[in-house]
Design an enzyme around this catalytic site. Structure first.
Site, PDB file in Angstrom:
ATOM      1  N   GLU A   1       0.860   4.663  -1.947  1.00  0.00           N
ATOM      2  CA  GLU A   1       0.949   3.476  -2.784  1.00  0.00           C
ATOM      3  C   GLU A   1       1.124   3.893  -4.241  1.00  0.00           C
ATOM      4  OE1 GLU A   1      -2.399   0.894  -2.320  1.00  0.00           O
ATOM      5  OE2 GLU A   1      -2.271   0.866  -0.126  1.00  0.00           O
TER       6      GLU A   1
ATOM      7  N   HIS B   1      -7.546   1.072  -6.443  1.00  0.00           N
ATOM      8  CA  HIS B   1      -7.550   0.458  -5.112  1.00  0.00           C
ATOM      9  C   HIS B   1      -8.307   1.378  -4.174  1.00  0.00           C
ATOM     10  CE1 HIS B   1      -5.124  -1.031  -1.361  1.00  0.00           C
ATOM     11  NE2 HIS B   1      -6.376  -1.449  -1.364  1.00  0.00           N
TER      12      HIS B   1
END
Length: 307
Positions: free
Chosen positions: A143, A194
């Site tokens: 990501e 995250h």
């Protein structure tokens, strides 16, 4: 003494906003908003302090200070990439959400080509620019983080990708240093993160170290704010688990969690969890007749659960 006074002044100079409930705005694969209370009306601030230090409360809060408010958000767009950007109506809805904020962290960017992010950037107002992280992840799944910011509202002074030499994080935090153009002598270190759901307790426990790293990188006079999908609730990293692990962000009263444990930042009716958070580190805690906490409006934005 001079340093303490300087820190106090810097806190007062920031726009303080406590809202009626944390502003939540979410989007699913169809691009529909799942929080009518946020979509239908702007929350009225309960307390605010302008850059000049004047205070107002409730209905008496002046709208003349709106130009000095800095709106910061974190938006985890589930599996953001070219497929998401090709869905009818979804890019326009994402654009609407991003343009509500002066600085916004976008998470879960999967498109290795970068075209989806560039496409989104082209859709935004010309005042928006962005900075993007490395592709992060231990395995094939990776990501990226991206901070979009309004150039007429803030100046981007620096950015930093955490090195994580001990491999403590699945997705190492990515930070930016911004200075509000309407507020003097304030620098915000926004730490985007995250957490891996199954390692959320352990990873959140290392964020105090990241704050120290960011301060060494950007300077000791910055105001650090951690924001993003921390998975900090329910089966992953609820307050009880974080306390048991001795997490500094939970046990140290210098850290203020702007989005509380009782807030639902998910879109599923079957789930009520405060996964998305915004954590402020107060450099100075001063007890006066009126205790002022919380520095900026920090909106947690959420998508359907994916981990």
């Amino acid at each position: 003494m001079i340093r303490i006074v300087s820190q106090i002044v810097s806190l007062v100079l920031l726009m303080v906003i406590l809202t009626e409930g944390n502003p939540q705005q979410v989007i699913d694969a169809s691009g529909q908003c799942h929080c009518p209370c946020e979509c239908s009306a702007q929350h009225r601030p309960l307390f605010q302090v302008s850059a000049r230090g004047s205070a107002a409360t409730g209905r008496n809060a002046s709208t003349s200070t709106s130009s000095r408010r800095l709106k910061i958000g974190a938006f985890n767009i589930k599996t953001f990439g070219r497929s998401k950007m090709s869905k009818p109506g979804v890019p326009q809805r994402i654009k609407q959400i991003i343009e509500r904020y002066d600085v916004i962290l976008v998470q879960e960017i999967l498109d290795r080509s970068g075209e989806s992010v560039r496409q989104l950037h082209r859709m935004l107002s010309r005042t928006y620019e962005f900075v993007i992280s490395d592709r992060l992840g231990r395995g094939r799944y990776k990501e990226q983080y991206a901070f979009f910011y309004r150039t007429d509202r803030v100046s981007l002074l620096n950015f930093h990708q955490s090195t994580d030499r001990e491999d403590a994080f699945e997705r190492e935090p990515f930070s930016v240093l911004v200075a509000p153009k309407q507020i003097n002598n304030v620098k915000l270190a926004l730490i985007g993160f995250h957490a891996k759901p199954t390692d959320a307790v352990k990873e959140i426990g290392r964020l105090a170290d990241v704050i120290g790293e960011v301060r060494r990188q950007f300077g000791a006079d910055v105001e650090p704010i951690v924001l993003g999908d921390l998975n900090a609730d329910c089966d992953y990293a609820d307050r009880r688990r974080r306390l048991r692990a001795g997490d500094a962000l939970t046990t140290n009263t210098s850290y203020v969690w702007l989005i509380g444990d009782d807030v639902d930042t998910t879109t599923r009716d079957s789930t009520s969890c405060a996964y998305d958070r915004c954590v402020l580190w107060l450099l100075v805690v001063v007890v006066v007749a009126v205790v002022v906490v919380v520095v900026v409006m920090c909106g947690g934005l959420r998508r359907e659960r994916s981990g």
